[in-house]
Design a protein around this motif. Structure first.
Motif, PDB file in Angstrom:
ATOM      1  N   SER C 128       0.811  -1.218   0.000  1.00  0.00           N
ATOM      2  CA  SER C 128       0.000   0.000   0.000  1.00  0.00           C
ATOM      3  C   SER C 128       0.851   1.278   0.000  1.00  0.00           C
ATOM      4  CB  SER C 128      -0.963  -0.011   1.189  1.00  0.00           C
ATOM      5  OG  SER C 128      -0.209  -0.052   2.380  1.00  0.00           O
ATOM      6  N   PRO C 132      -0.131   5.662  -3.868  1.00  0.00           N
ATOM      7  CA  PRO C 132      -0.523   6.946  -3.274  1.00  0.00           C
ATOM      8  C   PRO C 132      -1.999   7.277  -3.468  1.00  0.00           C
ATOM      9  CG  PRO C 132       0.753   7.278  -5.278  1.00  0.00           C
ATOM     10  CD  PRO C 132       0.808   5.835  -4.990  1.00  0.00           C
ATOM     11  N   LEU C 134      -4.533   5.091  -3.451  1.00  0.00           N
ATOM     12  CA  LEU C 134      -5.457   4.119  -2.851  1.00  0.00           C
ATOM     13  C   LEU C 134      -6.079   4.679  -1.580  1.00  0.00           C
ATOM     14  CD1 LEU C 134      -6.582   1.240  -3.062  1.00  0.00           C
ATOM     15  CD2 LEU C 134      -4.755   0.514  -1.534  1.00  0.00           C
ATOM     16  N   ARG C 135      -7.399   4.662  -1.530  1.00  0.00           N
ATOM     17  CA  ARG C 135      -8.111   5.174  -0.355  1.00  0.00           C
ATOM     18  C   ARG C 135      -8.715   4.045   0.476  1.00  0.00           C
ATOM     19  NH1 ARG C 135      -5.751   8.597  -1.638  1.00  0.00           N
ATOM     20  NH2 ARG C 135      -6.150  10.811  -2.057  1.00  0.00           N
TER      21      ARG C 135
END
Lengths: 278, 358, 658, 319
Positions: C128, C132, C134-135
């Motif tokens: 992860s 950058p 990815l929420r």
């Protein structure tokens, strides 16, 4: 992951009980229990307790009275002396099948499955105490009996899924390899939805891989279902990994009781184990 | 070969747990029922009804009752005939005490009496196991037959000591006694046997079936998974004796027409036991297969000497029949200890995986 | 027949399907012992709930959403839910290692990931830091995830619950949702599929709704597929085939997609469902056939005799029946007997009883295997396609089946063959572009819309396309005849005894081959003939084995001689390699494809020996064992010459074997 | 009150009133009991050695007697008939071992039990087929069994002891003694005894299981022949005799399936008690013929209180 943008939406699952350090409720308490066959004392004045949510290991050399201990807990043997308190109620005379309805289930040292039945049926027997429909509806089957059957089948299927035995659902248990039989037995015990699960050498006779699987399932049962577990096991590595507290028996007496590392360092325990040829 | 299971998928537990999850089985049953209900009555002779069809039905039912106890619940019983007798005598008394009572009601009620007697003699099973229990069931056998003989009230103080079925009707249709048409009796037996079979299948595939099988396979483990052993065993005795009792009543009312106490003696017990075992313990279907074999065998043997042109007197034929049955039992046990039902299961399995050998 | 949905995007079509088909099954999943079924209406409800939930989490138009996992209904719903919000789903191979996963997720700039279970959650969380954008990560199966930090991790069912709650609170939400759908058009990107690519990094192929919807509708029309079909979704969701067969075509035709319980139960589950529309790569069909023949070997003599007799009957009659050619009444009746005794039960065993049409593609399928299935009455066909073309480039129409071709151009597809033999096509299905890779796009797709397939092929007289090899692998012998190594290798590999083959000959005087024997098949043969052997090496060097392989090779030559373009490249010499080609030694890719260049370097002395005419060569080879240790094996490898044949048109090889 | 008197007082009054008759009853009971014990012994031997609950034991008695008489009727001298009958019994043992035991070894108990019922049926059919189904008279005189009676006069009364009964008892005692000697003193005998507890150890003596089975079934055959002769001498030879076979079953319940001593003591006890019950309770109160069931009910009642039987060890259930 980057910085959060939104507040948390889903209620996060409760923190694992294992992380709570404070004192917990005593689920089962044994006080000065003794059991003898003829003149032989199998259990001699033993006291210990099992707290809700923990994994409690009972260890000791062969013939130390471990299985007898489980037999006393689930009412198969009646101790001559001592008190047993389960869920705060003192128990007097008691039949094994009543133990199940009170929330105690167990597995056996030598697999005790019903050989002539399929995996599914074996696990379904674990639901017997919860099935209510009477003979009349059973004769007709369609209607209440079928609805009940299906409701319980659903529960059983969840357990089958949980223990990953879907592929052997319809196999007669007699044809299964030993490791799987042990797992089916665990499934049957889980089908009783016990509060206290007694496991008698759940990993005896298993290879390393099967042991790892079984350990994982035991942890899952304890953590995900929140079941309290008392287990007898010879494999010290397993005991140390799984259990929260350990009680050590030798010749029917309790010689130690406490967290695994503490017990492991106990001189009397070491002696007892060295006394037994390895 | 006939069985094409592909594409028969289940989208609900109802269909997954249906009586015949595989369509071809249902079709097969349909064909058999059609034969039983339509074809046979149209074409069978009086002899066929009396000597084959009705006995097969009644024996099947008796064996089914025994199979509940021995095959499903694992309690070996050698006293089946005694309970059949209780059913027969109960039905006889009911129809004489209450002459207005419908014969079907009397029949179904008489099973209750044998069920009660069965539970009484089943009580020892809570303490006695295995062969000891088997011998104990002989106690009921001998005691009951003795009772049928000595208790004159049971046979209405007939001088002959036997019970005789009077002519009775079912809404105007004569169903018992010498004037009843065999085909009527056949239909009667067929309907009742069908009904009870349906109920027994339901019972054995549900909760009670599992209780019983659990007790059979390992009674200690059964107790420790929460099964009340007393309840499981006694329910098996009750259900078994009920079915056996109804079979016994039908034996007298729809087939023999009259009975002396010794009809219910040990040879009948063994006859029924053979059927159950040759048919297959723990199976409902097996009872029918076993009964067909055991009933048809003497009839067939009768024809053999004629076929090969030898004159044999009836006594010798009887002896040969006994001998052949004995040899057959041993032979069957060696060839397929689990009976005809298992044999059919194996054949069916073969048909399902056809053309593969295994 | 019910009317078909007309919508331009998949969410549109779903909306229409819920009306058109209502309670008819849309999806099934084997779970908890039964096939849990969702009707079209229910699927709409599930998708909508998920859509609202994800909207609530912040999913916006244009967001990329990774879909990672095995074929689960929920993951298909997630694709549709994302599309409904104007997002772009990016299915990713669930068996890819973290590094590959990281690359795709990073390159695609995904903001959400919808994954199957703990395993995939772990993989995504592991990488992860490199993602950058990815929420949120949404998982389907909550097992084992209870104690994870749930600030950015959500259960799919929980998201749906939020969605449903929102819908309840706001009755207008549904209308807004539909309005949102109407703002989308067929030209929007529907999905991004990363092609594994033999060289370089995977490329993100952007396919528009038009690409997929038009292709899917054409394909449905081509084979007459409608809402009554059943298919089994078992191939990776990230593969374009599954996306088209289990998603695009299913939505467009309204048929039911069945998800197996798990990878190990695919066979059993397929048998239960008995799909009417089914795709499998050639190796699946090969495996099935081998399995059948092996199982039949244990049958009694009578049964075996009957079995093989009827297979012969099928060979004679079956394909003709299937192709609608004239068959005598007697043969037809006799075939029916075979159908009852053998073909029907076999189809039942394979779970293909209800098959309406089946496809295979990806590699060449052995002609015997292909006609075996067709002779049983199974309408198995070949197609040719790739990700960039939304699968379909050519298909075999019913009744025009030739084992060695991939069929005629699909509806709306234009095809031309370049000078170097490469196949180019232009079609409604051809992709929009590679994501963030204009260079590659320009290399592959011309200004006029022609797409390079990278495959060399030719049209036969009957108008069917025949694929020969990868365009870049096709070479020439020194006399100028075409040399297509993979074509030769495939021909060799159709023999069960030959597991792997590597052909050499580019810029040489003649063609030669390395052979790997199939240990199971040859081992079986050895067992039956009481030939004992201690190792692969020993068995491979056995003279009788050599003899039978030589026969196979000469059979291949005989076949080649009949093909005008290929006759020049008959195999003159071959050897049986002293070890099995192994991925651990780098000789095969992890997907078990031959790494030609590497092998050529590694076994250079053997290749020289093949071409210099020597009859034996001593070699020492380094090997890696299963436990990771290395060692070496040495052997004297025998080299044999094989008979070659005159080509059908009388030219080419005249000289006999030396 | 009358009923209570008749049940609990009157029988004992009768016994005291006519002690000589009581003695006669005891003697009759003893003779039956000895025969029950013999049959039970055959059961026990077979059960110990092959775990078969041999239902055919009773029928073997009839079969042996029938063969003996049948052979004699065919014209063979009496003692030759005995020899041939012994051969037949040996043949039977071999057949059973070959045809029944060997193929069925390892099957569940109930299957073996059923097989023995099959053998029973076969023997009945075969016996009747060969020798006819009608009643036959035992060749008592030809065998030299005395047929007279001895009169005793205890308590100024009169007790009649038939010499053939006396012979039966003596023969039974000799047979049991011989058997005990064989079981305890010979290697073969010890192997048989050990078979029940520890088959491996028994087999390590070097005797094959097949040999043991044949031998045990032959011994059971010999016992059957002896029983058949003496019982036949009392009641005639026919398959109605099989009733006595069933009598051995309650004996086994009481004595235990594996106890030789239990079989003997149980047999005698049941013989005595059922006779006494029949004479003093059965005939006056219940209409007689209670011997058919009394033994079973008695055994059942005893078992309810001691499930392991009179001679069994207490069972501790383990899991």
């Amino acid at each position: 992951m980057s910085v959060m943008e939104r507040p948390e939406v889903v209620e996060s699952a409760a923190v694992s009980p294992a992380q709570e350090p404070q004192k917990r409720e005593v689920l089962l308490d044994l006080a000065n229990v003794s059991l003898s066959f003829g003149g032989v004392k199998a259990i001699n004045n033993i006291s210990f307790d099992i707290q809700r949510g923990e994994v409690r290991a009972i260890i000791g050399p062969n013939g130390a009275g471990k299985t007898s201990m489980l037999n006393v807990i689930n009412g198969f043997y009646q101790p001559q002396e001592g008190q047993i308190t389960f869920k705060g109620e003192r128990r007097t005379q008691m039949k094994p099948h009543l133990a199940v309805s009170q929330g105690i289930a167990r597995t056996f040292q030598n697999v005790a499955l019903f050989k002539g039945m399929s995996t599914l049926d074996n696990i379904m027997t674990g639901r017997s105490t919860r099935m209510r429909q009477n003979m009349f509806w059973q004769l007709l089957y369609y209607g209440p009996a079928q609805r009940e059957e299906i409701a319980h089948r659903k529960r059983v299927e969840e357990i089958i899924d949980f223990l990953e035995i879907a592929h052997i659902r319809h196999t007669p248990v007699g044809k299964l390899p030993y490791g799987l039989q042990k797992r089916v037995e665990l499934a049957r015990a889980l089908a009783m939805e016990p509060e206290l699960l007694l496991l008698d050498e759940p990993m005896a006779g298993m290879n390393l891989e099967e042991k790892e699987d079984m350990s994982r399932f035991i942890i899952d049962v304890n953590e995900q279902l929140g079941t309290t577990i008392a287990l007898i096991e010879h494999d010290m590595g397993v005991v140390m990994d799984l259990s929260d507290r350990v009680v050590v028996l030798d010749y029917g007496r309790k010689i130690a009781d406490g967290p695994p590392d503490e017990v492991q360092a106990n001189q009397e325990v070491i002696d007892a184990y060295l006394g037994v040829s390895h | 070969m006939f069985y094409r299971v592909s594409g028969q998928f289940k989208t609900s537990y109802e269909s997954d747990m249906a009586l015949f999850p595989i369509r071809q089985d249902a079709v097969l049953l349909g064909v058999i029922l059609l034969a039983m209900y339509v074809v046979f009555p149209l074409f069978a002779s009086e002899f066929t009804f009396k000597a084959l069809l009705v006995p097969v039905m009644i024996y099947s039912l008796a064996a089914m009752g025994l199979n509940i106890l021995t095959g499903f619940a694992g309690q070996l019983s050698l006293g089946t005939a005694g309970f059949m007798g209780v059913g027969a005598y109960a039905c006889y008394k009911l129809t004489t005490i209450f002459p207005e009572m419908n014969v079907v009601v009397a029949l179904l009620l008489s099973g209750c009496f044998s069920a009660m007697v069965g539970v009484a003699f089943g009580l020892p099973s809570l303490r006695i196991k295995g062969f000891y229990l088997a011998i104990a069931t002989l106690a009921s056998q001998f005691f009951l037959v003795w009772l049928f003989e000595k208790w004159a009230w049971l046979y209405n103080y007939n001088a002959s000591g036997a019970i005789e079925v009077r002519t009775m009707d079912f809404f105007g249709l004569v169903v018992t006694g010498p004037t009843a048409a065999p085909v009527t009796q056949y239909y009667f037996v067929l309907v009742i046997v069908s009904l009870i079979t349906f109920c027994m299948i339901n019972l054995t595939r549900g909760r009670y079936g599992r209780l019983w099988k659990a007790v059979r396979d390992m009674d200690i483990a059964a107790e420790l998974v929460g099964i009340n052993l007393m309840r499981a065993k006694l329910s098996a005795f009750a259900v078994s004796s009920y079915v056996v009792g109804v079979a016994g009543a039908m034996l007298v009312f729809f087939w023999k027409g009259a009975a002396e106490p010794n009809l219910f003696d040990i040879p009948l017990s063994f006859q029924v036991l053979f059927i159950a075992i040759i048919g297959g313990l723990g199976s409902i279907l097996g009872n029918f297969l076993g009964a067909i074999l055991i009933v048809a065998l003497p009839v067939l043997l009768n024809f053999v000497p004629g076929l090969i042109g030898v004159e044999v007197n009836s006594a010798t034929l009887e002896h040969v029949n006994v001998m052949v049955v004995g040899a057959l039992i041993v032979g069957f046990l060696i060839a397929e200890p689990h009976g005809l039902a298992r044999l059919w299961a194996l054949i069916r399995e073969k048909l399902i995986i056809w053309p593969f050998p295994h | 027949m019910a009317p078909m949905a007309q919508g331009a995007t998949f969410p549109h079509i779903l909306l229409e399907n819920a009306d058109l088909y209502g309670d008819k099954p849309a999806m099934r999943e084997k779970d908890f012992g039964i096939w849990i079924t969702w009707s079209w209406r229910q699927v709409l409800d599930e998708v909508r709930a998920l859509s609202f939930g994800m909207q609530h989490l912040g999913l916006e138009q244009g967001d990329k959403v990774a879909i990672v996992g095995a074929n689960r209904p929920q993951l298909y719903w997630a694709m549709c839910a994302v599309q409904a919000l104007g997002g772009v789903p990016v299915p990713v191979y669930s068996d890819s290692v973290a590094e590959e996963l990281a690359y795709v997720l990073e390159h695609a700039e995904v903001r959400f990931a919808v994954v199957e279970d703990q395993e995939q959650v772990d993989k995504v969380l592991e990488v992860s830091e490199r993602l950058p954008y990815l929420r949120h990560v949404i998982y389907e199966d909550p097992r084992g995830l209870r104690d994870y930090d749930h600030s950015q991790l959500h259960g799919l069912a929980d998201i749906q619950r939020i969605g449903r709650a929102l819908m309840q609170d706001n009755p207008h939400l549904h209308d807004e949702w539909v309005q949102g759908l109407d703002r989308q058009s067929g030209a929007d990107v529907a999905v991004m599929l990363y092609t594994s690519g033999t060289t370089g990094r995977p490329k993100g192929v952007m396919l528009t709704y038009d690409n997929l919807v038009i292709s899917a509708r054409n394909a449905n029309a081509f084979d007459g597929l409608d809402s009554r079909e059943d298919t089994v979704a078992y191939l990776p969701m990230a593969w374009v085939g599954d996306h088209v067969f289990s998603y695009a075509q299913a939505l467009c035709a309204g048929y039911c997609v069945n998800c197996p319980e798990g990878p190990e139960t695919v066979l059993a589950d397929r048998k239960e469902i008995a799909p009417t529309y089914f795709f499998a790569p050639p190796r699946v069909f090969e495996g099935l056939l081998t399995h059948i023949l092996v199982r039949m070997q244990d049958a009694g003599r009578m049964k075996q005799a009957m079995f093989h007799h009827f297979l012969k009957v099928a060979e004679r009659v079956g394909e003709r029946l299937l192709n609608g050619q004239p068959v005598s009444l007697w043969e037809r009746l006799y075939y029916e007997v075979g159908e009852f005794c053998v073909y029907g039960p076999l189809k039942n065993q394979m779970g293909l009883s209800r098959l309406k049409v089946g496809y295979t593609a990806g590699e060449a399928i052995g002609p015997e295997i292909f006609s075996f299935y067709r002779s049983l009455g199974l309408n198995l066909k070949q197609l040719y396609g790739q990700t960039e073309s939304s699968v379909f480039i050519t298909l075999q129409p019913d009744g025009e089946i030739y084992a060695d071709t991939v069929g005629v151009p699909f509806t709306g597809v234009e095809i031309k063959i370049a000078d170097n033999g490469e196949v180019l096509y232009r079609s409604p299905g051809s992709f929009k572009a590679y994501f963030k890779n204009e260079k590659a796009t320009a290399e592959t797709k011309t200004e006029e819309g022609w797409v390079h397939t990278g495959d060399a092929g030719m049209f036969l007289e009957n108008g069917h396309l025949k694929i020969i090899d990868r365009a870049k692998d096709v070479g020439k012998l020194s006399d100028g005849s075409l040399f297509a190594p993979k074509y030769l290798e495939n021909k060799l590999k159709f023999f069960p005894n030959i597991k792997e083959a590597v052909a050499f000959g580019d810029a040489r005087d003649f063609a030669c081959a390395f052979i790997n024997i199939d240990l199971t098949s040859v081992g079986n043969w050895a067992e039956r003939n009481n030939i004992s052997y201690a190792s692969y090496q020993e068995l491979a060097a056995h003279p009788q084995v050599y003899a039978s392989i030589a026969e196979h090779v000469s059979q291949v030559n005989k076949d080649l001689a009949r093909e005008p373009m290929m006759a020049g490249a008959q195999i003159k010499r071959f050897l049986i390699l002293h070890k099995e080609l192994d991925a651990d030694d780098g000789e095969l890719t992890r997907t078990l494809k031959v790494r030609r260049k590497f092998i050529a370097e590694r076994y250079a002395p053997l290749i020289e020996a093949l071409f210099d005419g020597s009859s034996q060569k001593h070699v020492v080879t380094e090997v890696t064992f299963e436990d990771g240790r290395t060692g070496s094996i040495e052997a004297d490898v025998e080299i044999r010459d094989v008979e070659r044949f005159a080509s059908a048109d009388g030219q080419g090889m005249q000289e006999a074997a030396e | 009150m009358d009923a209570l008197y008749l049940m609990f007082v009157d029988p004992f009054v009768q016994m005291a009133d006519a002690p000589d008759f009581f003695l006669q009853v005891l003697w009759e009971g003893l003779v039956s009991g000895v025969l029950y014990a013999l049959i039970a012994l055959g059961f026990v031997l077979i059960f110990k050695s092959s775990r078969i609950f041999n239902f055919a034991q009773g029928i073997m008695v009839v079969f042996a007697a029938l063969t003996l008489v049948g052979l004699y009727e065919m014209g063979l001298p009496a003692w030759v008939s005995v020899g041939v009958t012994l051969l037949v019994m040996y043949g039977l043992a071999m057949c059973v071992e070959r045809v029944v035991l060997r193929p069925l070894v390892g099957q569940p108990d109930i299957i073996l039990f059923m097989a023995s019922i099959g053998v029973t049926m076969f023997l009945i059919g075969f016996g009747e087929f060969v020798f006819g189904g009608e009643n036959k008279v035992m060749i008592t005189e030809a065998l030299g069994i005395p047929t007279g009676a001895i009169e005793l006069n205890p308590f100024d009364g009169f007790v009649l002891i038939e010499e053939k009964d006396l012979t039966a008892v003596i023969m039974a005692v000799l047979l049991v003694l011989g058997l005990l000697l064989f079981l305890n003193k010979t290697a073969m005998g010890r192997a048989i005894r050990a078979l029940g507890d520890d088959p491996q150890a028994a087999l390590s003596v070097g005797i094959s299981l097949s040999q043991i089975w044949v031998l045990v079934w032959f011994i059971a055959g010999v016992i059957a022949l002896a029983t058949g002769i003496v019982w036949g001498a009392r009641a005639g030879v026919s398959f109605a005799l099989e009733v006595i076979a069933y009598k051995a079953l309650p004996v086994l319940m009481l004595g235990g399936l594996e106890s030789v001593a239990g079989a003997i003591i149980g047999g005698i006890a049941i013989g005595l008690l059922e006779k006494i019950f029949e004479i003093y309770w059965g005939q006056p109160l219940l209409g007689g013929n209670t011997e058919t069931w009394f033994a079973f009910i008695l055994a059942l009642v005893v078992l309810l209180f001691r499930p392991q039987g009179l001679f069994g060890e207490r069972i501790i259930e383990r899991v």
